[in-house]
Scaffold this active site. Structure first.
Site, PDB file in Angstrom:
ATOM      1  N   LYS A  25      25.380  -5.849   1.034  1.00  0.00           N
ATOM      2  CA  LYS A  25      26.848  -5.908   0.912  1.00  0.00           C
ATOM      3  C   LYS A  25      27.500  -5.082   2.015  1.00  0.00           C
ATOM      4  O   LYS A  25      28.709  -4.909   2.030  1.00  0.00           O
ATOM      5  CB  LYS A  25      27.282  -5.356  -0.453  1.00  0.00           C
ATOM      6  CG  LYS A  25      26.782  -6.153  -1.645  1.00  0.00           C
ATOM      7  CD  LYS A  25      27.267  -5.480  -2.935  1.00  0.00           C
ATOM      8  CE  LYS A  25      26.516  -6.011  -4.136  1.00  0.00           C
ATOM      9  NZ  LYS A  25      26.624  -5.104  -5.293  1.00  0.00           N
ATOM     10  N   ARG A  53      11.207   3.539   4.115  1.00  0.00           N
ATOM     11  CA  ARG A  53      10.667   2.649   5.155  1.00  0.00           C
ATOM     12  C   ARG A  53      11.811   1.772   5.638  1.00  0.00           C
ATOM     13  O   ARG A  53      12.575   1.215   4.819  1.00  0.00           O
ATOM     14  CB  ARG A  53       9.545   1.769   4.629  1.00  0.00           C
ATOM     15  CG  ARG A  53       9.174   0.695   5.649  1.00  0.00           C
ATOM     16  CD  ARG A  53       7.907  -0.006   5.326  1.00  0.00           C
ATOM     17  NE  ARG A  53       6.764   0.875   5.486  1.00  0.00           N
ATOM     18  CZ  ARG A  53       5.508   0.474   5.359  1.00  0.00           C
ATOM     19  NH1 ARG A  53       5.242  -0.784   5.080  1.00  0.00           N
ATOM     20  NH2 ARG A  53       4.515   1.329   5.508  1.00  0.00           N
ATOM     21  N   HIS A 106       4.728   6.535  11.732  1.00  0.00           N
ATOM     22  CA  HIS A 106       4.290   6.417  10.337  1.00  0.00           C
ATOM     23  C   HIS A 106       3.476   7.688  10.063  1.00  0.00           C
ATOM     24  O   HIS A 106       2.248   7.644   9.947  1.00  0.00           O
ATOM     25  CB  HIS A 106       3.442   5.154  10.181  1.00  0.00           C
ATOM     26  CG  HIS A 106       3.245   4.696   8.762  1.00  0.00           C
ATOM     27  ND1 HIS A 106       3.509   5.502   7.667  1.00  0.00           N
ATOM     28  CD2 HIS A 106       2.809   3.513   8.267  1.00  0.00           C
ATOM     29  CE1 HIS A 106       3.224   4.818   6.574  1.00  0.00           C
ATOM     30  NE2 HIS A 106       2.797   3.605   6.899  1.00  0.00           N
ATOM     31  N   ARG A 139       0.789  -1.218   0.000  1.00  0.00           N
ATOM     32  CA  ARG A 139       0.000   0.000   0.000  1.00  0.00           C
ATOM     33  C   ARG A 139       0.828   1.277   0.000  1.00  0.00           C
ATOM     34  O   ARG A 139       0.658   2.137  -0.835  1.00  0.00           O
ATOM     35  CB  ARG A 139      -0.883   0.052   1.245  1.00  0.00           C
ATOM     36  CG  ARG A 139      -2.320  -0.182   1.030  1.00  0.00           C
ATOM     37  CD  ARG A 139      -2.887  -0.722   2.313  1.00  0.00           C
ATOM     38  NE  ARG A 139      -2.087  -1.857   2.721  1.00  0.00           N
ATOM     39  CZ  ARG A 139      -2.301  -3.077   2.257  1.00  0.00           C
ATOM     40  NH1 ARG A 139      -3.267  -3.324   1.424  1.00  0.00           N
ATOM     41  NH2 ARG A 139      -1.533  -4.085   2.631  1.00  0.00           N
ATOM     42  N   THR A 140       1.721   1.372   0.996  1.00  0.00           N
ATOM     43  CA  THR A 140       2.399   2.657   1.153  1.00  0.00           C
ATOM     44  C   THR A 140       3.277   2.954  -0.053  1.00  0.00           C
ATOM     45  O   THR A 140       3.299   4.075  -0.562  1.00  0.00           O
ATOM     46  CB  THR A 140       3.217   2.683   2.464  1.00  0.00           C
ATOM     47  OG1 THR A 140       2.340   2.336   3.529  1.00  0.00           O
ATOM     48  CG2 THR A 140       3.807   4.044   2.729  1.00  0.00           C
TER      49      THR A 140
HETATM   50  N1  ASP Z   1       0.702  -0.672   6.886  1.00  0.00           N
HETATM   51  C1  ASP Z   1       0.855  -0.246   8.264  1.00  0.00           C
HETATM   52  C2  ASP Z   1       2.301  -0.063   8.634  1.00  0.00           C
HETATM   53  O1  ASP Z   1       3.159  -0.122   7.777  1.00  0.00           O
HETATM   54  C3  ASP Z   1       0.126  -1.143   9.200  1.00  0.00           C
HETATM   55  C4  ASP Z   1       0.605  -2.555   9.301  1.00  0.00           C
HETATM   56  O2  ASP Z   1       1.572  -2.948   8.659  1.00  0.00           O
HETATM   57  O3  ASP Z   1      -0.015  -3.286  10.062  1.00  0.00           O
HETATM   58  O4  ASP Z   1       2.607   0.174   9.794  1.00  0.00           O
END
Ligand code: ASP
Length: 329
Positions: free
Chosen positions: A107, A128, A156, A77-78
């Site tokens: 590496k 991330r 987040h 999603r993100t």
């Molecule tokens: N997508 C959200 C996160 O990256 C929630 C989850 O992973 O549960 O924190």
């Protein structure tokens, strides 16, 4: 390459508001950077993005700009949301979301060097990372804006913005609401970020979790220091009839060192149509997704299930944030 007509740009007034809120060139690391006024501004831009997408699908606001999307943890999603946001604004993306374990990182290259390299190619980096604080380290290394797309069990912030935006869009206000967070409040970074944001509003908060997944003390103290009415309970039944928002979360399996403990709590909660029968007629159910078993799929057809609308809002919020940090106009 799609040629997008020039259909969306900020006028002088909007540009000066954007500059005044100081997003241009800034990192987005924590929700603490936002004030209710700057949130309103981002939400207003997100609404404009929604209208523009509805009308034309895209714009050329960020044409010629490049986003590096660097994900050291799995994400559907993100990452897709940031890619869609950038592309709908006419920019391009270097997506580093798959097989990062085969890259220089494995590496032994430091995060610092990876960031310094990517900033040579791009205008903004979305990161991330499994470790709390990684986004701040990346931001210190980079001269271009870094946006935190989740740092371990830390924060987040872009998810929290889209969550707040969704509540506002769905219920028409933030003040006066009872918001119940349900599930993994210990490791759920979306809960940590959203909770902090909500301390700026006149809300009642309930935290529903098993004992081992309670909200960490530092977040709880922030809520108490802000003078909020807080309730902690193990049982959804305690809040279902009075909550305006049920914010349901997945138990974060990847953060557990003891998998037996995960097994004990993984199915602690399940939102079902039978439970929803006891909820307010205009309450909403949210979830940052992905869901595992915590919301029965039969709830999806309930108009109060807002989680897929929430996903779409994420794209508009990320469009607004990308435009803001890139000083666009
Ligand atoms: N997508 C959200 C996160 O990256 C929630 C989850 O992973 O549960 O924190």
């Amino acid at each position: 390459m799609i040629n997008r007509p020039r259909i969306f740009s900020l006028d002088d007034t909007q540009q000066s508001v954007l500059n005044e809120h100081g997003f241009h060139g800034q990192d987005i690391l924590s929700v603490n950077q936002f004030t209710p006024a700057s949130l309103d501004y981002i939400f207003d831009v997100a609404e404009e993005m929604r209208a523009m997408v509805g009308r034309k699908g895209g714009a050329d606001l960020l044409q010629g700009r490049v986003l590096s999307c660097l994900f050291y943890e799995p994400s559907t999603r993100t990452s897709a949301s940031f890619i869609a946001a950038m592309e709908r604004l006419g920019g391009s993306v270097i997506p580093i979301t798959q097989g990062v374990q085969f890259s220089s990182v494995s590496k032994g290259e430091t995060l610092h060097d990876t960031i310094r390299t990517l900033e040579q190619y791009s205008d903004v980096i979305v990161l991330r990372h499994p470790e709390k604080g990684a986004a701040a380290i990346a931001a210190a290394a980079a001269d271009i804006p870094v946006i935190n797309a989740g740092d371990g069990a830390g924060e987040h912030p872009t998810q929290a913005l889209l969550d707040l935006f969704t509540i506002r869009e769905e219920l028409g206000r933030l003040d006066g609401l009872h918001i119940a967070m349900v599930g993994d409040l210990r490791y759920g970074r979306t809960v940590h970020s959203l909770t902090q944001l909500l301390t700026g509003y006149d809300v009642q908060l309930s935290f529903v979790s098993p004992e081992i997944l309670r909200l960490p003390l530092d977040y709880m103290n922030q809520v108490r220091d802000a003078g909020k009415t807080v309730r902690e309970t193990y049982s959804v039944a305690d809040v279902i009839a009075s909550a305006d928002v049920l914010y349901v979360t997945r138990v974060q399996k990847e953060r557990f060192t003891d998998l037996a403990q995960y097994e004990e709590v993984k199915d602690f909660y399940r939102i079902t149509p039978e439970l929803m029968d006891r909820a307010k007629p205009n309450a909403i159910v949210m979830h940052p997704l992905p869901r595992v078993n915590e919301i029965d799929v039969r709830v999806d057809t309930d108009p109060r299930a807002a989680y897929f609308r929430q996903v779409k809002n994420g794209m508009y919020i990320r469009m607004a944030l990308l435009a803001a940090v890139l000083g666009k106009a």
